[in-house]
Write an enzyme that holds these catalytic residues in place. Structure first.
Site, PDB file in Angstrom:
ATOM      1  N   TYR A 143       0.823  -1.203   0.000  1.00 29.96           N
ATOM      2  CA  TYR A 143       0.000   0.000   0.000  1.00 29.96           C
ATOM      3  C   TYR A 143       0.860   1.258   0.000  1.00 29.96           C
ATOM      4  O   TYR A 143       0.426   2.330   0.421  1.00 29.96           O
ATOM      5  CB  TYR A 143      -0.958  -0.012   1.196  1.00 29.96           C
ATOM      6  N   GLY A 250     -10.124  -6.219  -3.803  1.00 33.05           N
ATOM      7  CA  GLY A 250      -8.785  -6.572  -4.271  1.00 33.05           C
ATOM      8  C   GLY A 250      -8.028  -7.411  -3.271  1.00 33.05           C
ATOM      9  O   GLY A 250      -7.302  -8.346  -3.644  1.00 33.05           O
ATOM     10  N   ASP A 251      -8.183  -7.095  -1.987  1.00 32.19           N
ATOM     11  CA  ASP A 251      -7.533  -7.891  -0.941  1.00 32.19           C
ATOM     12  C   ASP A 251      -8.121  -9.297  -0.892  1.00 32.19           C
ATOM     13  O   ASP A 251      -7.399 -10.277  -0.678  1.00 32.19           O
ATOM     14  CB  ASP A 251      -7.687  -7.203   0.420  1.00 32.19           C
ATOM     15  N   ARG A 252      -9.440  -9.389  -1.085  1.00 31.01           N
ATOM     16  CA  ARG A 252     -10.080 -10.709  -1.087  1.00 31.01           C
ATOM     17  C   ARG A 252      -9.575 -11.548  -2.251  1.00 31.01           C
ATOM     18  O   ARG A 252      -9.293 -12.738  -2.100  1.00 31.01           O
ATOM     19  CB  ARG A 252     -11.609 -10.553  -1.185  1.00 31.01           C
ATOM     20  N   ALA A 255      -5.814 -12.599  -1.569  1.00 32.72           N
ATOM     21  CA  ALA A 255      -5.686 -13.605  -0.509  1.00 32.72           C
ATOM     22  C   ALA A 255      -6.136 -14.980  -0.991  1.00 32.72           C
ATOM     23  O   ALA A 255      -5.482 -15.994  -0.727  1.00 32.72           O
ATOM     24  CB  ALA A 255      -6.497 -13.176   0.712  1.00 32.72           C
TER      25      ALA A 255
END
Length: 450
Positions: A143, A250-252, A255
């Site tokens: 980030y 996006g994080d989902r 991961a």
């Protein structure tokens, strides 16, 4: 058995302030939001790690955390779900606060200037290297706050597949990554102009970044995946009802894809799985639907600071009280039970032996500090005990930041020594009546008279 998923990156604090907006302000054409709830959650790498842990995976998060209120809240939110390897953060925790009404975001307020400067050294570097050696896969969730760049040398030693979720302000991903996952807007910035669309961007980025595969995520349109050999394919999302809050999608995606590669799935299957999980995540309400539970506390003992952070993170009401609690008696127990009933957790601040002697005299305390803490901690109404060595609990109060500070009736009408600390925190002071005829001093006097 596969090793853990190691997530490396910048963790932020995300806060949703939820309310209703049914009128405009009289002084400006802006909505007035009547606040109904405040929901904090980990953001950035912390969210990616939490989502992977919710999938049942063993997760280790290597991230930078500041020792400020937002940093302590993050620790409380992450405790019990995954292992955190903390790295020092220079500056304050980045906090992104969304003000929402009727499911819509009205404004976002960003605060904090935290950055990682320099890589870990000494024992911390050895710990990070050891974690990376055991990894089944590594997810770099960048980030742009320096965490990814600080570990480039150690990441170069990793044998496990690396999934890199890049950021325009972060370093270029390492050569040889198993998968790089930019959004289309990030792909535009990573590719030299002119931009010719996501398919061409994915193909060009595979070559430019020396990656085995690049997946450019397209939101509701799924993703386009380009392989090292040059061919590419479109991966559509599943047919779902859709959702409005794409925060955290996006994080989902990253991961889920990283876990799939850890489990040795082909990269195309990993990306398809990530696209599907991201779509279902959005359909279920996105990041706004994440509500950490007090079940995170589990059964293992927690420190007073951990419990305080977790209670606040869950929107609870933290109660604290203090004293010597020498020769625990029915009056003490009554006070503690009534104090606990005022909120969601009770932390008892206990004078150390040295502090008690300065306060009560050379013959006190009768019972040592560890025994007093052990007895208090065994009471069902007490969630944690903190021993303090100062003459007053002011410093302990500033560390715990309770919503309510409770004192016994013997302080009624008098200025508390810790009053200034309570005023600074905006904490409420509640004085509870003492049980008549119950005091440690009276018990000691009766023992001497016997």
């Amino acid at each position: 058995m596969n090793g853990p998923l190691v997530v490396i990156g910048d963790t932020l604090l995300d806060v949703d302030i939820e309310g209703s907006a049914e009128r405009l302000a009289p002084d400006a054409p802006v909505p007035v939001v009547d606040v109904e709830a405040r929901h904090p959650r980990p953001g950035g790498a912390g969210l990616a790690a939490l989502l992977a842990a919710r999938d049942g995976a063993e997760v280790v998060l290597v991230t930078a955390l500041a020792d400020d209120e937002s940093g302590r809240t993050l620790r409380g939110l992450l405790n019990g779900r995954l292992r955190v390897v903390p790295v020092p953060l220079r500056g304050s925790t980045v906090c992104k606060t969304r003000v929402r009404a009727a499911g819509q975001t009205l404004v976002r307020l960003d605060t904090g200037d935290g950055h990682v400067v320099g890589g870990p050294a000494g024992e911390l570097a050895r710990t990070v290297r050891s974690v990376l050696r055991t990894a089944g896969a590594v997810l770099v969730s960048d980030y742009g706050r320096g965490m990814a760049g600080s570990l480039l040398d150690l990441l170069g030693e990793v044998d496990a597949p690396i999934v890199w979720d890049p950021h325009p302000k972060g370093p270029s991903p390492l050569a040889g990554c198993a998968l790089i996952t930019p959004s289309e807007s990030e792909a535009r910035l990573l590719c030299p102009p002119p931009y010719a669309g996501p398919d061409e961007a994915a193909r060009r980025l595979v070559k430019a970044l020396h990656a085995r595969a690049v997946a450019v995520t397209l939101g509701a349109d799924g993703a386009v995946l380009a392989h090292e050999g040059g061919h590419h394919t479109r991966i559509p999302p599943p047919l779902l009802d859709g959702g409005h809050d794409v925060c955290g999608a996006g994080d989902r995606f990253a991961a889920a894809a990283a876990l799939a590669l850890r489990d040795r799935l082909p990269v195309e299957d990993a990306v398809a799985l990530g696209v599907g999980e991201a779509a279902r995540f959005v359909e279920a309400g996105g990041a706004a639907a994440i509500r950490p539970s007090r079940a995170q506390m589990g059964d293992r003992p927690r420190t007073a600071i951990e419990i305080a952070d977790l209670v606040r993170a869950n929107g609870g009401r933290l109660i604290a009280t203090g004293g010597c609690f020498d020769l625990l008696h029915a009056g003490h127990v009554s006070l503690l039970r009534r104090a606990r009933a005022l909120g969601d957790a009770l932390i008892v601040c206990v004078n150390s032996d040295a502090s008690a002697r300065r306060l009560k005299g050379p013959n006190r305390p009768v019972v040592g500090q560890q025994d007093r803490a052990e007895v208090l901690g065994a009471l069902g109404c007490v969630d944690a005990v903190m021993i303090f060595d100062e003459d007053t609990p002011a410093e302990a109060i500033e560390r715990l930041r309770p919503h309510v500070w409770v004192k016994g009736g013997d302080y009624s009408g008098r200025e508390l020594p810790e009053a200034e600390s309570l005023r600074k925190l905006g904490a409420e002071t509640v004085v509870l009546a003492s049980v008549p005829g119950r005091s440690t001093t009276g018990i000691i006097a009766a023992m001497h008279a016997a």
